[in-house]
Enzyme design. Structure first.
Site, mmCIF file in Angstrom:
data_model
loop_
_atom_site.group_PDB
_atom_site.id
_atom_site.type_symbol
_atom_site.label_atom_id
_atom_site.label_comp_id
_atom_site.label_asym_id
_atom_site.label_seq_id
_atom_site.Cartn_x
_atom_site.Cartn_y
_atom_site.Cartn_z
ATOM 1 N N HIS A 105 0.831 -1.134 0.049
ATOM 2 C CA HIS A 105 -0.004 -0.181 0.073
ATOM 3 C C HIS A 105 0.762 1.388 -0.001
ATOM 4 O O HIS A 105 0.312 2.391 -0.093
ATOM 5 C CB HIS A 105 -1.140 0.068 1.323
ATOM 6 C CG HIS A 105 -0.391 0.153 2.485
ATOM 7 N ND1 HIS A 105 -0.158 -0.786 3.436
ATOM 8 C CD2 HIS A 105 -0.070 1.390 3.197
ATOM 9 C CE1 HIS A 105 0.404 -0.324 4.510
ATOM 10 N NE2 HIS A 105 0.442 1.095 4.120
ATOM 11 N N ASP A 136 0.282 -7.313 1.503
ATOM 12 C CA ASP A 136 0.578 -6.240 1.620
ATOM 13 C C ASP A 136 2.255 -6.010 1.749
ATOM 14 O O ASP A 136 2.578 -5.267 2.580
ATOM 15 C CB ASP A 136 0.049 -5.525 2.937
ATOM 16 C CG ASP A 136 -0.076 -3.984 2.773
ATOM 17 O OD1 ASP A 136 0.628 -3.558 1.952
ATOM 18 O OD2 ASP A 136 -0.487 -3.423 3.939
ATOM 19 N N SER A 219 4.408 3.110 7.849
ATOM 20 C CA SER A 219 4.247 1.695 6.886
ATOM 21 C C SER A 219 5.437 1.416 6.038
ATOM 22 O O SER A 219 6.113 2.243 5.550
ATOM 23 C CB SER A 219 3.141 1.898 5.967
ATOM 24 O OG SER A 219 1.847 1.988 6.588
#
Length: 367
Positions: A105, A136, A219
């Site tokens: 992402h 992911d 992230s």
């Protein structure tokens, strides 16, 4: 398993949590900070018998501080900031050939990226190798590897324990080379990402839960133990329903290093993921509602030819209501029931056909 519209511990009940992806906009780098101080009254002297304890406290604190500084010196130079179009996240240098592992992402639909090393060099250009949204994870590669860029050391998921001190490193809110501290709060968590653009997010099993703050921009960064080893990739923060969209303080999740290495090694070796290690029923499904408009199962829309469901006798129109002892009400709960299982595992699937309840023994396939 694919899903039309529309993560569990090793065996305890699935974790029911709403989680948000920790990627931020490159436009959100302005942060307001403030501080306060308060004068304190003089402390009375301690009895002489307590002096040894008081003398030992600073020594222990200094030793812990030295340990933190050592870990940061060892790992932070291997953590980078990634700009992908309008979004910003983090990444970890995976090897000396310029491969960087991050979240799928974070890269989004981009194919080229600006990568800024923690050591302060000018941004470098990187290209996408492969993105694997199902877990992911993604790998990008620097077009030119600068001198002195070092790969991080990756640890062993089997040694991660609740209570371990960990540091999270990344670029929260665009603040590059930031470090936060906490502990491993739980292991074996199964968490579903929030939906993006109407598409359900990934459901990821065996995640590491941590109290180290995981904020937008973290992230793809590094969750690190006190041996200077990366044990996970920070990915999600839980949302407190009472705060609307606000994050629940101290509840973040990282993809375990075992899965990171499995996926990254395959991408680097073959340019794609050839063995996901993730279980699948081999169906396309959708959530169905009962007469009270409450989610009550997953309707089988299509069965993959030669897949696990077809081999077990399931067919289009069946409504799956249970996998083993876990109630299935939505496509997400089905994904969570499968997330921590492995291809080849045998499970009992309960379903409805023509108004009657049936069961089937299914040998799970692979995504």
């Amino acid at each position: 398993m694919s899903a039309s519209p529309h993560r569990r511990p090793s065996r305890p009940a699935p974790l029911l949590v709403t989680a948000v992806l920790c990627v931020t906009s490159v436009l959100c780098a302005a942060v307001l900070v403030g501080g306060c101080s308060q004068a304190s009254a003089p402390r009375p002297s301690a009895p002489s018998g307590q002096e040894p304890a008081r003398a030992m406290a600073p020594t222990a604190a200094n030793e812990l501080e030295d340990d933190y500084l050592t870990v940061i010196r060892n790992v932070l130079p291997s953590v980078v900031q990634i700009e992908a179009g309008e979004s910003l996240g983090s990444g970890v240098v995976y090897d000396d050939k310029g491969h960087i592992v991050t979240n799928a992402h974070v890269v989004g639909d981009a194919r080229s990226f600006a990568v800024t090393p923690a050591t302060g060099e000018a941004p470098l250009t990187a290209r996408l190798v492969f993105s694997y949204p199902e877990q992911d994870l993604a790998v990008i590669r620097l077009e030119s590897v600068p001198d002195g860029l070092e790969a991080a050391k990756f640890g062993d998921s089997s040694t991660v324990q609740v209570g371990q001190i960990v540091l999270a490193m990344g670029s929260p809110l665009g603040l590059s080379s930031s470090v936060t501290q906490g502990i491993v709060s739980g292991i074996g968590r199964t968490v579903s990402e929030s939906s993006r653009d109407g598409t359900p997010g990934a459901t990821i099993g065996n995640m590491v839960q941590t109290s180290a703050p995981i904020n937008p921009g973290n992230s793809g960064g590094a969750l690190v133990n006190m041996e200077s080893e990366v044990i996970g990739i920070p990915t999600l923060a839980a949302v407190d329903p009472t705060l609307g969209e606000g994050q629940a303080p101290g509840i973040g999740f990282a993809i375990p290093v075992s899965m990171v290495r499995t996926v990254a090694d395959q991408i680097i070796r073959t340019g794609r993921v050839t063995d996901s290690g993730r279980a699948a029923l081999g169906i396309t499904g959708r959530t169905v509602l009962n007469d009270d408009y409450v989610p009550s199962g997953v309707a089988v829309v299509e069965v993959a030819a030669g897949g696990a469901a077809q081999k077990a006798g399931l067919r289009a129109g069946d409504i799956i209501t249970r996998v083993e002892d876990e109630e299935i009400t939505t496509i997400t709960s089905l994904a969570e029931a499968l997330a921590s299982r492995r291809p080849g595992d045998k499970v009992t699937v309960t379903y409805e056909r023509g108004g009657s309840r049936r069961t089937a023994e299914v040998t799970l396939g692979e995504i």
